[in-house]
Design a protein around this motif. Structure first.
Motif, mmCIF file in Angstrom:
data_model
loop_
_atom_site.group_PDB
_atom_site.id
_atom_site.type_symbol
_atom_site.label_atom_id
_atom_site.label_comp_id
_atom_site.label_asym_id
_atom_site.label_seq_id
_atom_site.Cartn_x
_atom_site.Cartn_y
_atom_site.Cartn_z
ATOM 1 N N GLU A 77 0.828 -1.214 0.000
ATOM 2 C CA GLU A 77 0.000 0.000 0.000
ATOM 3 C C GLU A 77 0.860 1.261 0.000
ATOM 4 N N ILE A 137 -12.972 4.312 -3.749
ATOM 5 C CA ILE A 137 -11.841 3.459 -3.438
ATOM 6 C C ILE A 137 -10.714 4.273 -2.796
ATOM 7 N N LEU A 187 -5.767 0.899 5.484
ATOM 8 C CA LEU A 187 -5.223 -0.418 5.848
ATOM 9 C C LEU A 187 -3.867 -0.271 6.542
ATOM 10 N N SER A 216 -5.614 -3.179 -1.481
ATOM 11 C CA SER A 216 -6.641 -2.227 -1.920
ATOM 12 C C SER A 216 -6.807 -2.254 -3.438
ATOM 13 N N ALA A 217 -5.752 -2.671 -4.165
ATOM 14 C CA ALA A 217 -5.880 -2.789 -5.626
ATOM 15 C C ALA A 217 -6.932 -3.847 -5.966
ATOM 16 N N LEU A 247 -9.396 -4.771 -3.840
ATOM 17 C CA LEU A 247 -10.682 -4.256 -3.361
ATOM 18 C C LEU A 247 -11.311 -3.348 -4.418
ATOM 19 N N ARG A 248 -10.452 -2.577 -5.076
ATOM 20 C CA ARG A 248 -10.931 -1.676 -6.118
ATOM 21 C C ARG A 248 -11.641 -2.463 -7.232
#
Lengths: 145, 111
Positions: free
Chosen positions: A49, A107, A114, B55-56, B58-59
């Motif tokens: 991230e 998003i 996180l 998160s990639a 989740l997107r």
């Protein structure tokens, strides 16, 4: 100045295709310190991230350099990710509203959310024209099962 | 990442194997959007072999779910491992999807 023990660092181009190299390096460092071996997935997620965020936003004209440093300080595994891009503190981003319904959900901000959730601490500083994000991970008992 | 598509009755099943991260999520996105575009209205994404989602990923799930909502279909998730469940829970994504214990139980319910 790096006075903490086990300090190792890696500098790469700010390109997402370097992700595995960076994540594997941090994993290797963590295993060597034996502090977070059972939380490697969490660690990898935080590395991704933060690194991907720098790749996307740090350098306005495309590509620059990202440095990843690992060390041990006060029984915590310390991860520092730094770049020489424009001043940017990701921690000032408004946290996402995770209670919104599907169609209203965006998003943006989920990655840094996180990072905040999964690290034991995360701090930002600007030093020598660099953005430095510092995260710490403490050893935790393995949950039963 | 390996992706396997399967059709069971009215349900399209997409089995994912490997990490869903910034490097692999474009592949998942292309495949999922392909399934949606060919008109499937009930999609189960089986995550039994996935122990990592960022998160990639989740997107991609969010984009897919939004498209399916617009076309009055739905995406369900099945077989969540603990690490994936933790990420979905801490981002509020557990509330956005119907979740099944296994691919089998999803099919029994939806097919």
């Amino acid at each position: 100045m790096k006075d903490s023990s086990h300090y190792r660092s890696l500098a790469v181009a700010s390109r997402v295709d370097r992700l595995d190299q960076v994540a594997d390096f941090v994993e290797e460092c963590a295993v060597a310190t034996a502090i977070v071996p059972h939380r490697l997935t969490v660690l990898r997620l935080v590395v991704e991230e933060v690194f991907v965020n720098v790749c996307h936003y740090a350098y306005l004209d495309g590509e620059g350099e990202v440095s990843v440093g690992c060390s041990v300080d006060d029984d915590a595994f310390v991860l520092e990710v730094s770049d020489g891009g424009r001043p940017f503190d990701p921690l000032t981003r408004t946290p996402p509203d995770t209670s919104l319904d599907l169609l209203d959900r965006g998003i943006g901000g989920l990655g840094i959310h996180l990072v905040r959730t999964l690290s034991d601490s995360v701090t930002y500083r600007r030093e020598d024209d660099r953005n430095i994000l510092r995260m710490t991970f403490r050893d935790k008992p393995v949950p039963p099962g | 990442m390996n992706l396997t598509e399967e059709k069971s009755g009215k349900v399209a099943v997409l089995r994912v194997e490997g990490r869903i991260d910034a490097l692999t999520s474009p592949q998942l996105e292309a495949t999922l959007l392909g399934i949606i575009q060919r008109g499937e209205r009930s999609i189960v994404i089986d995550l039994a072999e996935v122990d990592y989602i960022s998160s990639a990923g989740l997107r991609v799930l969010l984009i897919g779910a939004k498209q399916m909502r617009v076309s009055e279909g739905s995406i369900c998730l099945a077989s969540l491992q603990i690490g994936v469940k933790d990420v979905l829970a801490s981002t509020g994504f557990m509330n956005l999807f119907r979740i099944f214990k296994s691919g089998q139980s999803a099919l029994e319910e939806l097919a």
